[in-house]
Each structure stands twice: as structure tokens, then as C-alpha cells.
Design an enzyme around this catalytic site. Structure first.
Site, PDB file in Angstrom:
ATOM      1  N   LYS A 112       0.880  -1.177   0.000  1.00  7.80           N
ATOM      2  CA  LYS A 112       0.000   0.000   0.000  1.00  7.80           C
ATOM      3  C   LYS A 112       0.911   1.217   0.000  1.00  7.80           C
ATOM      4  CE  LYS A 112      -4.180   1.623   2.436  1.00  7.80           C
ATOM      5  NZ  LYS A 112      -5.102   1.289   3.531  1.00  7.80           N
ATOM      6  N   ASP A 254     -15.364  -3.445  -2.377  1.00  7.87           N
ATOM      7  CA  ASP A 254     -13.949  -3.663  -2.721  1.00  7.87           C
ATOM      8  C   ASP A 254     -13.087  -3.787  -1.469  1.00  7.87           C
ATOM      9  OD1 ASP A 254     -14.893  -0.836  -2.886  1.00  7.87           O
ATOM     10  OD2 ASP A 254     -12.764  -0.410  -2.767  1.00  7.87           O
ATOM     11  N   ASN A 255     -13.681  -3.554  -0.304  1.00  5.34           N
ATOM     12  CA  ASN A 255     -12.938  -3.742   0.950  1.00  5.34           C
ATOM     13  C   ASN A 255     -13.402  -4.986   1.695  1.00  5.34           C
ATOM     14  OD1 ASN A 255     -11.326  -1.529   0.538  1.00  5.34           O
ATOM     15  ND2 ASN A 255     -12.595  -0.134   1.735  1.00  5.34           N
ATOM     16  N   ASP A 264      -7.747  -3.679   5.159  1.00  8.60           N
ATOM     17  CA  ASP A 264      -7.818  -2.324   4.597  1.00  8.60           C
ATOM     18  C   ASP A 264      -8.378  -1.317   5.595  1.00  8.60           C
ATOM     19  OD1 ASP A 264      -7.307  -0.400   2.792  1.00  8.60           O
ATOM     20  OD2 ASP A 264      -8.633  -1.129   1.225  1.00  8.60           O
TER      21      ASP A 264
HETATM   22  P1  AMP Z   1      -9.492   2.601  -0.259  1.00  4.97           P
HETATM   23  O1  AMP Z   1     -10.386   3.699   0.206  1.00  4.97           O
HETATM   24  O2  AMP Z   1      -8.102   2.658   0.329  1.00  4.97           O
HETATM   25  O3  AMP Z   1     -10.116   1.253  -0.114  1.00  4.97           O
HETATM   26  O4  AMP Z   1      -9.279   2.863  -1.813  1.00  4.97           O
HETATM   27  C1  AMP Z   1     -10.320   2.898  -2.741  1.00  4.97           C
HETATM   28  C2  AMP Z   1      -9.760   2.973  -4.136  1.00  4.97           C
HETATM   29  O5  AMP Z   1      -9.037   4.189  -4.334  1.00  4.97           O
HETATM   30  C3  AMP Z   1      -8.782   1.873  -4.462  1.00  4.97           C
HETATM   31  O6  AMP Z   1      -8.953   1.524  -5.808  1.00  4.97           O
HETATM   32  C4  AMP Z   1      -7.431   2.514  -4.225  1.00  4.97           C
HETATM   33  O7  AMP Z   1      -6.420   1.896  -4.941  1.00  4.97           O
HETATM   34  C5  AMP Z   1      -7.705   3.936  -4.702  1.00  4.97           C
HETATM   35  N1  AMP Z   1      -6.829   4.920  -4.032  1.00  4.97           N
HETATM   36  C6  AMP Z   1      -6.947   5.365  -2.760  1.00  4.97           C
HETATM   37  N2  AMP Z   1      -5.988   6.282  -2.495  1.00  4.97           N
HETATM   38  C7  AMP Z   1      -5.247   6.414  -3.610  1.00  4.97           C
HETATM   39  C8  AMP Z   1      -4.102   7.209  -3.970  1.00  4.97           C
HETATM   40  N3  AMP Z   1      -3.528   8.056  -3.110  1.00  4.97           N
HETATM   41  N4  AMP Z   1      -3.620   7.068  -5.217  1.00  4.97           N
HETATM   42  C9  AMP Z   1      -4.185   6.232  -6.100  1.00  4.97           C
HETATM   43  N5  AMP Z   1      -5.262   5.472  -5.830  1.00  4.97           N
HETATM   44  C10 AMP Z   1      -5.792   5.550  -4.600  1.00  4.97           C
HETATM   45 MG    MG Z   2      -9.595  -0.536  -0.371  1.00  4.12          MG
END
Ligand code: AMP
Ligand code: MG
Length: 468
Positions: A112, A254-255, A264
Site C-alpha cells: 500500500k 472492494d474492501n 484495509d
Molecule cells: P481505499 O479507500 O483505500 O479502499 O481505496 C479505494 C480505491 O481508491 C482503491 O482503488 C485505491 O487503490 C484507490 N486509491 C486510494 N488512495 C489512492 C491514492 N492516493 N492514489 C491512487 N489510488 C488511490
Molecule cells: Mg480498499
């Protein structure tokens, strides 16, 4: 000595499924690599002796991303706050490798904050150091509390300045490596439904069952048995979060892991007081993912998973599988709450659990403080007279406190003699005194951000790991 992370016996389970499921990517190059956390508790699972793994081995593998594997950004979609998003996928992480533990279980090493991928959209592909610290803490705390969770293998500070709306910026950067059962998500299947590919759904199902539900692999109706088992594991996970007083915060599909494991950790929180309406994510304006909604949301996400799975599994079998969610949930929740009260798991005490919830809700005494107090104050005189229960703590000897004392006393008294000796040990074992509620995490972060002082962080991790 060669770097063990570069000579592990990696397996290509996902890669061998073919290129429909991932993209090959490269890691970002970072200006700096400082190892801030290494999880020596996980190394034996990978067959490694912590003493023979150097800090530089972590840096080389998980900061510079030397690798003997192709690095794979996994493809997935998902429902985010109820809306389907086809623009997802590993946007700031990738699958570093898959390795079979000494327990014969297949694990993923996933990153990550390791840089941009085809799925980064406008994101920088980075993880803030605070975000990394928070995920390490969540995972170690949940593990200590018996929750089925992924854990972090390493956290490396990478020397960049990041800009974020939800942190004072610029803020420091990091890259984290997570050891988890699988990064296949509910959303991995949803993406294949979006593209109407039952063939790829079936192939992925076979892969999931072979690797994560091997006991079902030879069954004739393995697909529907898998779904029923996932329902069970997910219901149990929801019950574990609820009894641990944990609000994940972003239960998008997706989580949600296809193995029923918790992973996550973004804007999560351990609740301070028992409040079903508590929301952890500041952007969750409707309370969709509130603490108290978690079981219902897990149920809903499982129901939505029936859409893609329905392309290859008869719908009635899926519906039947979901029918058992509630009973699995309540069975696990009751037994965990009884454990937190120091009682036998086999006593039928829904009434006591309900009265305890009423007490916690009405008095708004700290959720974790309450159980910690029970553990610290318990003595055998509680079995003699209900008014001895928590008598030195200043709580009223009337009203809801007294009602609760009477019923708790009643159940304590019902324990056979042999179990009475175990009450204290159960209370202590099931109720950590160092649950990382937000003020604790903020004070840890303050020391890091203002003084680069990692002592509080290291102490917390040590005390959490000391429990398990
Ligand atoms: P998350 O909220 O961490 O579960 O992320 C949701 C989606 O957003 C996933 O597809 C992550 O890969 C993408 N994502 C979250 N933060 C970033 C970031 N800083 N750069 C690129 N993609 C991100
Ligand atoms: Mg995620």
C-alpha cells in the site's frame, strides 16, 4: 546471508490465472527508506527466524522493491457507498508475491503506497505515514482481540511530502506491506459480472475454493457450499468487530475479502462509548457504515455478491446460503460478549448481553473502560452479593447499574465451581487495557510528527503483541 524475502518459495497462484485479472506494474522510486516497523511475529509464519532477517532485507524488498516476482496490480470494481464504481483496482498497491506459510496456508504479500498504477485515476499512488501507522495499529489491536484480520509485515517511511485533505499537509509518506489471506475481493467478482464473463468468474471461484476453502474442493456442489461458508465467515467477522468495539468505516464491496478476513484500515475507529450511530469516516454523511450498521451492511454486501456469483451458481442455492447469516452472527456475538464478561461460552444468556448493551448505551461509560474495569476489579466477593460488583468505582447502587449488577451476579452464581476460578483470567484475556481509541492514536502520531519520537508507538505494539 542472502535476503530471505528474495529467496522465498513464492507461488504464482493469481498470475497463473492469466492476464485478465491483473496488470503488471512497477514500484515508484522513493527518495528515502527508513524502516519504521517490522513485524517479527509474522516471520516465523514465513519460515523465517526474526534474528536472521536484517532491517536491510526489509528495505531491499519492501522499500526498493527488489523482487523475484512480477508485481501485479489486481483488477476489481466495487460498490462504494452504494454506487457502482467501475474505475477501481489496485491504485496505490500491488501484489508483491504469494507464499505458503509453514501452516500450509497461502498468503498474499500486498503493498500500500508503492506508487501509481493504471488504476490510480488522479491519485498519487502513495500512503501517508500516518495512514500506515494507523493500519499497523488497527491490525495488531484487532489481532490481539481475536479478530480474523490481515496484519502488516513492514512499514517504511519514504521521504516524500504528500498533500491530503484529511491531514495537515504536507504530510510524510510511507509504504506498507500487508500479509493477508487474499486480496481477492467481492468487487473482483463484481468486475467480471460487469464485463459479463461467467467463464472468468468460474475460473476465479475454482481458484478461491482450491486455495482458501480446500475442504470443499472435492464436493459436488462446491460453489454453493463456498458461498454458504463465506456467509458464515463474514457473519463471524461482523460479530468480532462488534464485540471488539471496532468500526471499520468503509465497508465498500472492494474492501470485503473473499476469505472473510478483515483488511484495509483507513478511517476506522475503536468506539469510545457504545453508540450504534457512531461513524468513523468523516465523509460517511448518512451513517451507512456506522458501527451498529456493520452486520446489516455485511449482509447486504453478501446479497449483492449473489449477482456475479449468480452467473454460475443457481440463485436459490445462494439465497439459501444467506439465510443463515443471522444465526451465525448472533451465535458468535453472544459467545464473544459472554467471554468479555468472564462467563462460560455455553451459558444461554441473551438477557445478560442485552442488559449489558442497555447499560453501556444509557450510561455512556467508556466501552473499553467498562470491560477493563471488570477485569481489574473482579474478585470472588462479587459472587456473594450483587452490591459488591464494581463497588469501589463510584457507580450508583441504584437504577440501571443496580439492575445490571443483579443480573450479572445471577449469571456469575450459575457458574460451576471449576469455571469460577477462570472468571478473572477470562476477563483479563478478553479485555485489553490498551485499545487504541482515537485519542491514543493521535497522541502517538503527535510524538511522531512533532518529535520523530516512536517510543509510544513501539510501546503500544509491544503491549498488543505481548497479549497474543
Ligand atoms: P481505499 O479507500 O483505500 O479502499 O481505496 C479505494 C480505491 O481508491 C482503491 O482503488 C485505491 O487503490 C484507490 N486509491 C486510494 N488512495 C489512492 C491514492 N492516493 N492514489 C491512487 N489510488 C488511490
Ligand atoms: Mg480498499
Amino acid at each position: 546471508m542472502p535476503n530471505p524475502f528474495l529467496s522465498l518459495n513464492y507461488e504464482q497462484a493469481i498470475e497463473s490465472l492469466g492476464p485478465e485479472y491483473y496488470d503488471r506494474v512497477e514500484a515508484a522510486r522513493f527518495p528515502q527508506q527508513k524502516l519504521r516497523f517490522r513485524n517479527d511475529k509474522l516471520l516465523p509464519v514465513l519460515g523465517q527466524n526474526p534474528e536472521s532477517v536484517k532491517d536491510d532485507d526489509f528495505i531491499e524488498a519492501f522499500g526498493l522493491f527488489e523482487s523475484i516476482n512480477p508485481l501485479l496490480a489486481l483488477r476489481y470494481h466495487g460498490y462504494q457507498f452504494g454506487y457502482y464504481n467501475p474505475n477501481l483496482g489496485d491504485g496505490r498497491g500491488f501484489l508483491y508475491g504469494q507464499i505458503r506459510g509453514i501452516d500450509h496456508v497461502l498468503y498474499d504479500l500486498g503493498t500500500k503506497g508503492s506508487g501509481q498504477t493504471p488504476y490510480s485515476r488522479n491519485g498519487d499512488g502513495r500512503l501517508t505515514l500516518k495512514g500506515g501507522v494507523r493500519e499497523v495499529i488497527a491490525a495488531e489491536a484487532l489481532f490481539a482481540m481475536g479478530v480474523n484480520t490481515s496484519r502488516c509485515l513492514s512499514l517504511i517511511e519514504t521521504g516524500e511530502s504528500l498533500w491530503r485533505g484529511d491531514e495537515p499537509s504536507p504530510t510524510r509518506s510511507s509504504v506498507m506491506v500487508r500479509l493477508t489471506r487474499s486480496h481477492v475481493r467481492f468487487g473482483t467478482f463484481e468486475r467480471l459480472h460487469y464485463f459479463q464473463r461467467p467463464d472468468l468468474i468460474e475460473k476465479l471461484l475454482v481458484h478461491v475454493i482450491e486455495n482458501y476453502y480446500p475442504e470443499l474442493a472435492k464436493e459436488k456442489d462446491a460453489f454453493s457450499l463456498f458461498y454458504a461458508e463465506l456467509v458464515k465467515r463474514t457473519a463471524q467477522l461482523a460479530a468480532q468487530w462488534m464485540s471488539a468495539g471496532f468500526c471499520h468505516g468503509v465497508l465498500n464491496t472492494d474492501n470485503m475479502s473473499i476469505t472473510g478476513e478483515s483488511f484495509d484500515y483507513g478511517p476506522y475507529a475503536f468506539i469510545s462509548t457504545f453508540n450504534p450511530n457512531f461513524t468513523a469516516a468523516y465523509f460517511d454523511s448518512t451513517g451507512r457504515y456506522s458501527y451498529g450498521n456493520q452486520p446489516d451492511i455485511c449482509h447486504l454486501n453478501l446479497e449483492m455478491l449473489q449477482v456475479p456469483l449468480g452467473l454460475v451458481i443457481p440463485k436459490t442455492e445462494l439465497q439459501n446460503g444467506l439465510l443463515h447469516f443471522e444465526s451465525h452472527y448472533y451465535e458468535t456475538y453472544s459467545s464473544l460478549m459472554l467471554g468479555k464478561l468472564g462467563l462460560e461460552q455455553n451459558i444461554k444468556t441473551d438477557e445478560l448481553v442485552q442488559k449489558t448493551r442497555d447499560l453501556l448505551l444509557e450510561t455512556q461509560i467508556g466501552y473499553h473502560e467498562f470491560f477493563d474495569l471488570l477485569a481489574k476489579e473482579f474478585n470472588m466477593s462479587w459472587l456473594e452479593d450483587s452490591s459488591n460488583i464494581l463497588e469501589n468505582t463510584g457507580f450508583p447502587q441504584a437504577g440501571i447499574w443496580q439492575d445490571w449488577r443483579i443480573i450479572y451476579h445471577h449469571f456469575l452464581q450459575q457458574l460451576p465451581l471449576s469455571s469460577r476460578k477462570m472468571i478473572k483470567a477470562k476477563l483479563v484475556g478478553n479485555n485489553p487495557s490498551n485499545v487504541p481509541v482515537r485519542p491514543l492514536i493521535e497522541s502517538i502520531w503527535q510524538d511522531i510528527s512533532e518529535k520523530d519520537d516512536w517510543n509510544k508507538f513501539n510501546e503500544l505494539i509491544k503491549s498488543l503483541q505481548g497479549r497474543s
